[in-house]
Design an enzyme around this catalytic site. Structure first.
Site, PDB file in Angstrom:
ATOM      1  N   ASP A 353       0.848  -1.197   0.000  1.00  0.00           N
ATOM      2  CA  ASP A 353       0.000   0.000   0.000  1.00  0.00           C
ATOM      3  C   ASP A 353       0.886   1.251   0.000  1.00  0.00           C
ATOM      4  OD1 ASP A 353       0.910  -0.599   2.593  1.00  0.00           O
ATOM      5  OD2 ASP A 353      -0.736   0.461   3.542  1.00  0.00           O
ATOM      6  N   HIS A 680       1.625  -9.179  -2.859  1.00  0.00           N
ATOM      7  CA  HIS A 680       0.631  -8.102  -2.932  1.00  0.00           C
ATOM      8  C   HIS A 680       1.345  -6.751  -2.937  1.00  0.00           C
ATOM      9  CE1 HIS A 680      -3.262  -6.176  -2.017  1.00  0.00           C
ATOM     10  NE2 HIS A 680      -2.576  -5.396  -1.205  1.00  0.00           N
ATOM     11  N   ASP A 728       0.507 -17.868  -3.255  1.00  0.00           N
ATOM     12  CA  ASP A 728       1.330 -16.871  -3.950  1.00  0.00           C
ATOM     13  C   ASP A 728       0.483 -16.148  -4.995  1.00  0.00           C
ATOM     14  OD1 ASP A 728       3.423 -15.340  -4.865  1.00  0.00           O
ATOM     15  OD2 ASP A 728       4.209 -16.898  -6.189  1.00  0.00           O
ATOM     16  N   GLU A 737       1.957 -10.505   1.305  1.00  0.00           N
ATOM     17  CA  GLU A 737       2.372  -9.127   1.061  1.00  0.00           C
ATOM     18  C   GLU A 737       3.889  -9.034   1.235  1.00  0.00           C
ATOM     19  OE1 GLU A 737      -0.379  -6.342   2.608  1.00  0.00           O
ATOM     20  OE2 GLU A 737       0.750  -4.590   1.980  1.00  0.00           O
TER      21      GLU A 737
HETATM   22  O1  9MR Z   1       1.653  -6.939   9.533  1.00  0.00           O
HETATM   23  C1  9MR Z   1       0.559  -6.256  10.144  1.00  0.00           C
HETATM   24  C2  9MR Z   1      -0.156  -7.167  11.090  1.00  0.00           C
HETATM   25  O2  9MR Z   1       0.717  -7.556  12.117  1.00  0.00           O
HETATM   26  C3  9MR Z   1      -1.367  -6.444  11.639  1.00  0.00           C
HETATM   27  O3  9MR Z   1      -2.113  -7.321  12.436  1.00  0.00           O
HETATM   28  C4  9MR Z   1      -2.242  -5.890  10.517  1.00  0.00           C
HETATM   29  C5  9MR Z   1      -3.368  -5.010  11.018  1.00  0.00           C
HETATM   30  O4  9MR Z   1      -2.896  -3.764  11.497  1.00  0.00           O
HETATM   31  O5  9MR Z   1      -1.485  -5.107   9.641  1.00  0.00           O
HETATM   32  C6  9MR Z   1      -0.370  -5.729   9.078  1.00  0.00           C
HETATM   33  O6  9MR Z   1       0.316  -4.771   8.401  1.00  0.00           O
HETATM   34  C7  9MR Z   1      -0.234  -4.236   7.221  1.00  0.00           C
HETATM   35  C8  9MR Z   1      -0.575  -2.783   7.485  1.00  0.00           C
HETATM   36  O7  9MR Z   1      -1.644  -2.688   8.371  1.00  0.00           O
HETATM   37  C9  9MR Z   1      -0.841  -2.007   6.211  1.00  0.00           C
HETATM   38  N1  9MR Z   1       0.251  -2.180   5.289  1.00  0.00           N
HETATM   39  C10 9MR Z   1       0.501  -3.570   4.947  1.00  0.00           C
HETATM   40  C11 9MR Z   1       0.852  -4.358   6.174  1.00  0.00           C
HETATM   41  C12 9MR Z   1       1.149  -5.818   5.853  1.00  0.00           C
HETATM   42  O8  9MR Z   1       0.042  -6.524   5.465  1.00  0.00           O
END
Ligand code: 9MR
Length: 757
Positions: A353, A680, A728, A737
């Site tokens: 993102d 992702h 994947d 991601e």
């Molecule tokens: O890796 C993060 C995970 O530990 C959390 O539970 C989750 C919710 O906050 O978010 C993950 O991180 C994502 C982030 O929120 C937005 N950018 C991508 C991150 C990886 O998926």
């Protein structure tokens, strides 16, 4: 007529994943396949899908369309900004929760090279997308077919084809649109290849060498190690290990560590199966050390990415205030949060993102700086390996180690996130800055049209700033004393602000347009910030805080592994390794050893050789990096003691990440014969648009995640066991991601392994 708002991607479901109960399967493969025949219970939802009644039941928006030779053709204007500026669709479709649907259509695009965003979603606000794909169109035409399960009951469903965003005009033709309910969900069977599982990259000549065999046999079997010419160079017998709870497989292990001769293209043969090839050597780790750290340059926000430095990855600067970006140079707060705007340009995009988050930026900076700091203090460390000129950065050649230049890019951003003097929460740090709404894929950073907003300051973000700015102050002193002083001032100010506001937490529901990164407990962040401030200043105030923190005597070495939300281990590791006069430092060092002993015991009991056995085999989000972080504890115990058992444990953990696992897959792009490559990401989105690059070599995938929060994983992996909770696919943001914090764990470990020659 209301086109689906593409600003709602599947990501939006992050905030309500627990409400979803998907049971059916979603096949989001992008190859065109013929639609199967309708069965007795299958019900067509689309009216006039073959356009036999002209355009009846269909709406258009921003295009000139008409029926032509049976189908519907649309002249799409050039020069529109957004996908949804030109669209065709049909409203008032009924969708039933949990029901499986097959969506299919035939389409052409002229000239070649255009794509369509095909969405099944809600026709009214909030315009949720229940299924979306962006296939590339051909001039001759293809039929596209996908299955998915509806997460909701609605009579306001919509199928929409979004066509905008191209520079030049083009022509889109559509026919045989179908949305069939009641179809059989498709079964997902990962292709796991040969049953002998190895590190597909390399074992160190003088390191441990282990493999896992998946077999029904319960008694020892012979194995052979073959060189590239097929000559047997070692042999032995497997050790039956029973059923592995992390995969459900019956397995044996193979130890060929006695063979030390370097070579390439070796294979391991057992039970009639030949493993994927691997090397015995060190070269791959020298490369991985650099590639893992080079990952950050192409994540940079606020600067053009130079194609001469990263061939194939050059792109315009993201979020510098050039349309359609709204820019990060004067970002206001969310309504009601503050009345100022900050220049928070720069930094790294967090992941796939375009959000930038102080807590995740903090742990990532810490681990990159620690990679360098370890190299300076550890007996096997070689700081010059990440020195000036090693990472092909714009700053290479400036006399500063490249890894410090890269971390500086994020540190400057973290400093900008601090609330200015004179404001009510001066000295605290805003938790995050990101888009107002989630955006769809693919989307280059420079093309993001969303409003950017600062979210409220939090104690956790403030302590992340304090910890990393304090750590920076000691590491940049030699190269840039003015910056070191600025960083220390900011760290002290952040510390004081955190003490004054010790429990301002991020909201668990603030997850629209970006992740929440909510953390209910910040005692560990206080311990970490105090530790870094102490190690840099030696000041009594911080020493006392460290020594009296309950976390100083607690056992922080849990099963899951440390991460952005649990930072007591980073504090403990630095207190153990960075020189200081801390009273009781021996006890601190012994505690690291005790944690490592436990991880070693877990690893020895695990037939895939990992220091990771979460309760109920419930793999966490980003499990690959947590496994690596447990290996970081093992590696640190080796640095502290010189005891080879810890070093071997750390090295063995790398085997899992590089292919010795139930899926027979390397989780690092470009490393291993079969490696993850569809992570992702909105800009390494090759799976969706062949004109875009795939993730760069050395990008770590998050890996198995038992909670499968995204719809694709929910559809295809329901009921998965531990290691199998992974796919994947670019749409699987909860299992696949790439992120700045996960690659930091890889960078640290790759550097450690490269140092073990
Ligand atoms: O890796 C993060 C995970 O530990 C959390 O539970 C989750 C919710 O906050 O978010 C993950 O991180 C994502 C982030 O929120 C937005 N950018 C991508 C991150 C990886 O998926």
């Amino acid at each position: 007529m209301c086109p689906t708002d593409p600003l709602r991607s599947p990501d939006v479901n992050r905030r309500r994943t627990t409400l979803l109960s998907l049971t059916a399967l979603l096949a989001a493969g992008l190859t065109a396949v013929p639609a199967g025949p309708a069965g007795a219970d299958e019900v067509e939802q689309v009216r006039n899908g073959g356009f036999d009644a002209g355009t009846e039941s269909w709406w258009t928006s921003g295009v000139t369309a008409g029926t032509d030779g049976g189908g519907l053709c649309a002249d799409v204007p050039g020069g529109t900004a957004n996908r949804w500026d030109a669209a065709i669709g049909q409203n008032d479709l009924t969708l039933a929760q949990g029901e499986s649907y097959r969506v299919s259509f035939r389409a052409t695009g002229t000239p070649a090279g255009h794509s369509v965003r095909a969405v099944v979603g809600l026709q009214v606000a909030p315009y949720d997308a229940y299924h979306e794909v962006v296939p590339q169109l051909s001039v001759s035409g293809d039929t596209y077919t996908y299955t998915f399960a509806s997460p909701v009951d609605t009579t306001q469903g919509q199928v929409a084809f979004q066509l905008g965003g191209a520079a030049d005009p083009w022509r889109f033709c559509l026919d045989d649109v179908s949305l069939l309910g009641g179809v059989e969900p498709e079964k997902y069977e990962p292709d796991t290849g040969p049953r002998v599982r190895v590190n597909q990259v390399a074992y160190l000549p003088r390191g441990p060498k282990n493999a896992t065999l998946v077999t029904e046999a319960v008694t020892p079997l012979p194995w052979q190690l073959k060189d590239a010419a097929g000559t047997v160079v070692a042999r032995g017998r497997t050790v039956p290990r029973g059923v592995d709870p992390s995969s459900g497989q019956n397995v044996h292990t193979i130890d060929f560590g006695a063979h030390r001769r370097p070579g390439t293209g070796l294979t391991l043969v057992a039970d009639g199966q030949t493993s994927r090839p691997f090397d015995i050597g060190t070269a791959a780790y020298e490369r991985l050390r650099l590639d893992a750290a080079k990952f950050y340059y192409t994540q940079r926000s606020g600067t053009p990415i130079r194609d001469d430095l990263r061939p194939g990855y050059g792109r315009a600067a993201g979020h510098v205030g050039v349309a359609p970006n709204q820019g990060d140079t004067r970002v206001p707060c969310q309504p009601g949060v503050c009345d100022y705007a900050l220049d928070v340009s720069g930094g790294w995009y967090d992941a796939g993102d375009h959000g930038k988050y102080v807590v995740n930026g903090g742990i990532s900076v810490w681990q990159l700086l620690s990679t360098y700091e370890r190299a300076r203090h550890a007996r096997t460390g070689r700081p010059e390996a990440l020195g000036d000129g090693t990472l092909a950065l714009p700053e290479s050649g400036n006399g500063v180690p490249d890894i410090l230049d890269e971390a500086r890019w994020e540190l400057d951003f973290l400093l900008r996130m601090q609330v200015p003097d004179g404001e009510p929460l001066a000295g605290m740090a805003h938790h995050k800055i990101h888009d107002e709404q989630w955006t769809g894929l693919p989307l280059l950073p420079a093309d993001d049209p969303q409003k950017r907003e600062l979210h409220p300051p939090t104690t956790a973000a403030t302590l992340n700033l304090a910890a990393t700015a304090a750590q920076a102050a000691r590491l940049y002193e030699e190269y840039d004393p003015a910056f070191a002083a600025t960083a220390l001032t900011a760290a002290r100010k952040a510390w004081a602000a955190a003490l004054a506001h010790p429990d301002v937490l991020a909201s668990e529901s603030d997850g629209v347009g970006g992740g929440t990164y909510a953390d209910r407990n910040v005692a560990d962040e206080f311990y970490w910030a105090a530790a870094e401030l102490y190690l840099t200043t030696g000041a009594q105030e911080f020493e006392e805080f460290v020594l009296t923190s309950p976390l100083h005597t607690a056992d922080p070495f849990g099963a899951i592994g440390f991460d952005w939300a649990s930072t007591a281990v980073p504090a403990r590791l630095d207190l153990a390794t960075v020189p200081s006069r801390l009273p009781g430092r021996d006890r601190v060092r012994r505690s690291v050893r005790a944690g490592a002993d436990r991880y070693l015991a877990t690893l020895k009991a695990h037939p895939y050789g990992i220091p990771y056995a979460p309760e109920g085999q419930k793999y966490d989000w980003g499990s690959t990096h947590q496994i690596l972080n447990n290996a970081v504890v093992l590696a640190t115990a080796y640095d502290l003691t010189g005891s080879a058992a810890y070093r071997d444990g750390a090295l063995q953990t790398m085997d899992y990440v590089l292919g010795r696992n139930a899926l027979n897959l390397s989780y690092v792009t470009g490393y291993g014969e079969v490696a993850a490559h569809n992570q992702h990401s909105r800009w390494y989105a090759r799976q969706l648009d062949p004109r875009l690059p795939a993730p760069p070599a050395g990008s770590l995938s998050g890996g198995p995640n038992s909670s499968i929060q995204d719809p694709l994983a929910q559809a295809r992996l329901q009921g998965c066991t531990g290691q199998f909770c992974y796919i994947d696919d670019i749409q699987s943001w909860s299992t696949n991601e790439l992120t700045v914090n996960w690659n930091a764990a890889l960078t640290w470990m790759a550097s450690f392994v490269a140092d073990q020659r």
